[in-house]
Design a protein around this motif. Structure first.
Motif, mmCIF file in Angstrom:
data_model
loop_
_atom_site.group_PDB
_atom_site.id
_atom_site.type_symbol
_atom_site.label_atom_id
_atom_site.label_comp_id
_atom_site.label_asym_id
_atom_site.label_seq_id
_atom_site.Cartn_x
_atom_site.Cartn_y
_atom_site.Cartn_z
ATOM 1 N N ALA A 37 -3.809 17.689 9.159
ATOM 2 C CA ALA A 37 -2.391 17.480 9.769
ATOM 3 C C ALA A 37 -2.420 18.262 11.203
ATOM 4 N N GLU A 38 -2.672 19.519 11.064
ATOM 5 C CA GLU A 38 -2.215 20.073 11.800
ATOM 6 C C GLU A 38 -2.431 19.643 13.435
ATOM 7 N N HIS A 39 -3.548 19.235 13.554
ATOM 8 C CA HIS A 39 -4.298 18.896 14.729
ATOM 9 C C HIS A 39 -4.243 17.154 14.631
ATOM 10 N N TYR A 40 -4.210 16.240 13.371
ATOM 11 C CA TYR A 40 -4.358 14.520 13.561
ATOM 12 C C TYR A 40 -2.618 14.169 12.587
ATOM 13 N N THR A 41 -3.151 12.802 13.497
ATOM 14 C CA THR A 41 -1.888 12.362 12.849
ATOM 15 C C THR A 41 -2.710 11.857 11.282
ATOM 16 N N VAL A 42 -2.573 12.079 10.411
ATOM 17 C CA VAL A 42 -3.227 12.132 8.815
ATOM 18 C C VAL A 42 -2.455 10.837 7.509
ATOM 19 N N VAL A 43 -3.029 9.746 7.571
ATOM 20 C CA VAL A 43 -2.466 8.993 6.372
ATOM 21 C C VAL A 43 -3.196 9.420 5.411
ATOM 22 N N CYS A 44 -2.784 9.257 4.267
ATOM 23 C CA CYS A 44 -3.354 9.594 3.113
ATOM 24 C C CYS A 44 -3.133 8.321 2.046
ATOM 25 N N ALA A 45 -4.653 7.424 1.803
ATOM 26 C CA ALA A 45 -3.121 6.137 0.822
ATOM 27 C C ALA A 45 -4.171 5.497 -0.109
ATOM 28 N N ASP A 46 -3.440 5.035 -0.947
ATOM 29 C CA ASP A 46 -3.972 4.166 -2.011
ATOM 30 C C ASP A 46 -4.844 3.028 -2.218
ATOM 31 N N LEU A 47 -5.775 2.951 -2.497
ATOM 32 C CA LEU A 47 -6.645 1.469 -2.044
ATOM 33 C C LEU A 47 -5.883 0.580 -2.770
ATOM 34 N N ARG A 48 -5.822 -1.062 -2.663
ATOM 35 C CA ARG A 48 -5.366 -1.107 -3.711
ATOM 36 C C ARG A 48 -6.313 -1.363 -4.965
ATOM 37 N N GLY A 49 -5.380 -2.117 -6.088
ATOM 38 C CA GLY A 49 -5.689 -1.540 -7.595
ATOM 39 C C GLY A 49 -6.132 -0.192 -7.996
ATOM 40 N N TYR A 50 -5.414 0.846 -7.285
ATOM 41 C CA TYR A 50 -5.223 1.947 -7.056
ATOM 42 C C TYR A 50 -3.912 2.980 -7.015
ATOM 43 N N GLY A 51 -3.900 3.658 -8.123
ATOM 44 C CA GLY A 51 -2.344 4.250 -8.037
ATOM 45 C C GLY A 51 -1.495 3.861 -7.249
ATOM 46 N N ASP A 52 -0.455 3.687 -6.361
ATOM 47 C CA ASP A 52 0.428 3.091 -6.768
ATOM 48 C C ASP A 52 0.336 1.970 -5.474
ATOM 49 N N ILE A 73 0.561 -1.411 -0.108
ATOM 50 C CA ILE A 73 -0.059 -0.402 0.228
ATOM 51 C C ILE A 73 0.647 1.137 -0.169
ATOM 52 N N ASN A 74 0.776 2.031 -1.319
ATOM 53 C CA ASN A 74 1.418 3.418 -1.119
ATOM 54 C C ASN A 74 0.028 4.567 -0.263
ATOM 55 N N LEU A 75 1.273 5.388 0.989
ATOM 56 C CA LEU A 75 0.712 6.642 1.062
ATOM 57 C C LEU A 75 1.493 7.136 1.313
ATOM 58 N N ARG A 76 1.276 8.448 2.282
ATOM 59 C CA ARG A 76 1.948 9.711 2.506
ATOM 60 C C ARG A 76 0.936 9.665 4.366
ATOM 61 N N HIS A 77 2.292 10.387 5.144
ATOM 62 C CA HIS A 77 1.227 10.933 5.996
ATOM 63 C C HIS A 77 2.419 11.773 7.208
ATOM 64 N N ALA A 78 1.816 12.736 8.034
ATOM 65 C CA ALA A 78 2.042 13.795 8.504
ATOM 66 C C ALA A 78 1.320 13.776 9.709
ATOM 67 N N GLY A 79 1.706 14.835 10.312
ATOM 68 C CA GLY A 79 1.295 15.144 11.925
ATOM 69 C C GLY A 79 0.896 15.035 12.985
ATOM 70 N N ASN A 80 0.738 15.081 14.514
ATOM 71 C CA ASN A 80 0.635 14.489 15.315
ATOM 72 C C ASN A 80 -1.134 14.480 16.047
ATOM 73 N N GLY A 81 -1.757 13.680 16.889
ATOM 74 C CA GLY A 81 -2.504 13.508 17.687
ATOM 75 C C GLY A 81 -3.268 12.531 17.368
ATOM 76 N N PRO A 82 -4.005 12.251 17.387
ATOM 77 C CA PRO A 82 -5.015 11.559 17.200
ATOM 78 C C PRO A 82 -5.155 10.554 15.167
ATOM 79 N N PRO A 83 -5.415 9.504 15.203
ATOM 80 C CA PRO A 83 -4.836 9.462 13.645
ATOM 81 C C PRO A 83 -6.324 8.591 12.450
ATOM 82 N N VAL A 84 -5.945 9.702 11.918
ATOM 83 C CA VAL A 84 -6.955 10.141 10.942
ATOM 84 C C VAL A 84 -6.756 9.243 9.675
#
Length: 290
Positions: free
Chosen positions: A49-64, A17-28
């Motif tokens: 990401a100013e208030h949460y730990t944000v994870v942006c992921a590509d679904l399987r089959g999509y993106g990278d 799974i390809n993803l990007r993440h940033a931030g601190n705090g509760p995960p989203v």
């Protein structure tokens, strides 16, 4: 885009799974729709990401993310399989419990995750969708004409794949190019012109019309409901509220439901990022504080 985010590829038991993440705090966890990638959150994720730990992921089959081989029952592209990937991703990042926000196909993965893994999901926000079974069960002429691509993409291999591959732009950008940032559009085109991605996205819709539909029906028959707070947002210009009482439908699936329409089309996070954030932020703050 995503200048402050860390890029990662996480190997789960079934996919990479390809993803990007940033931030601190509760995960989203943010999950994209069809035919996009995690890049669709570029106007929303940095603010969250100013208030949460944000994870942006590509679904399987999509993106990278990887495109696992399919099977006759299309299970590898079911929302249950996609949900397994994302639960493993969040666990690999150190998060046992998190909020999930899903648009379009990502929303279908998100509510399946809430049903299959209730101990993991603290809050669920779904953008411009109803449960898959509700759409198919309530199909009429208006839905069939408006959502014709559901029935086209679910046709047997290789009919839709070959037709789309002849001119992907005509099919995927039929709602218009001006809805998207140029950099985001270039990223979508890079991915949706790949034959492997086209096939995987068709498999997603084949799974929707078969296994996803059956899973929804079984859950309703068994009385399974979404345990966490649910927010439903939708684009008023896209027609969902013309056909359905959106909140009433979601209340058949969950006890804690809120939400409203936003004055935009289908792509809420890109067409109306400020309004989308104005809805998401207080919902996440309440749900994750609890």
């Amino acid at each position: 885009m995503f200048e402050t985010f860390t890029h990662r590829r996480i190997e789960t038991s079934e996919a990479v799974i390809n993803l990007r993440h940033a931030g601190n705090g509760p995960p989203v966890l943010l999950l994209h729709g069809h035919p996009q990638t995690h890049v669709m959150w570029h106007r929303v994720a940095p603010r969250l990401a100013e208030h949460y730990t944000v994870v942006c992921a590509d679904l399987r089959g999509y993106g990278d993310s990887s495109k696992p081989p399919t099977t006759e029952d299309h299970e590898p592209y079911s929302k249950r399989a996609m949900a397994r990937d994302q639960v493993e991703v969040m666990q690999a990042l150190g998060f046992e419990r998190f909020a999930v926000v899903g648009h379009d196909r990502g929303g279908r993965c998100a509510y399946r995750m809430a049903l299959d893994h209730p101990e993991r999901i603290a809050a669920l926000s779904v953008l411009d969708i109803l449960p898959t079974a509700e759409h198919f069960r309530r199909t009429d002429m208006a839905f069939a004409m408006g959502y014709w691509h559901w029935f086209f993409l679910a046709q047997p291999y290789p009919i839709p794949e070959r037709m789309i591959a002849s001119d992907p732009d005509v099919f995927y950008l039929r709602r218009g190019r001006s809805l998207f940032d140029e950099a985001a559009l270039a990223e979508y085109r890079r991915c949706f012109t790949d034959p492997g991605t086209i096939h995987a996205m068709c498999e997603d819709y084949r799974a929707g019309a078969t296994m996803d539909m059956r899973l929804d029906e079984r859950d309703q028959q068994a009385g399974r409901r979404i345990a966490c707070p649910v927010q439903a947002l939708w684009g008023r210009q896209n027609g969902l509220e013309r056909w359905y009482d959106v909140l009433a439908v979601w209340r058949d699936w969950a006890d804690q439901v809120e939400g409203h329409g936003i004055d935009c089309g289908h792509y809420l996070a890109e067409e109306a990022p400020e309004e989308t954030l104005a809805a998401l932020e207080p919902f996440l703050a309440r749900a994750l504080k609890a």
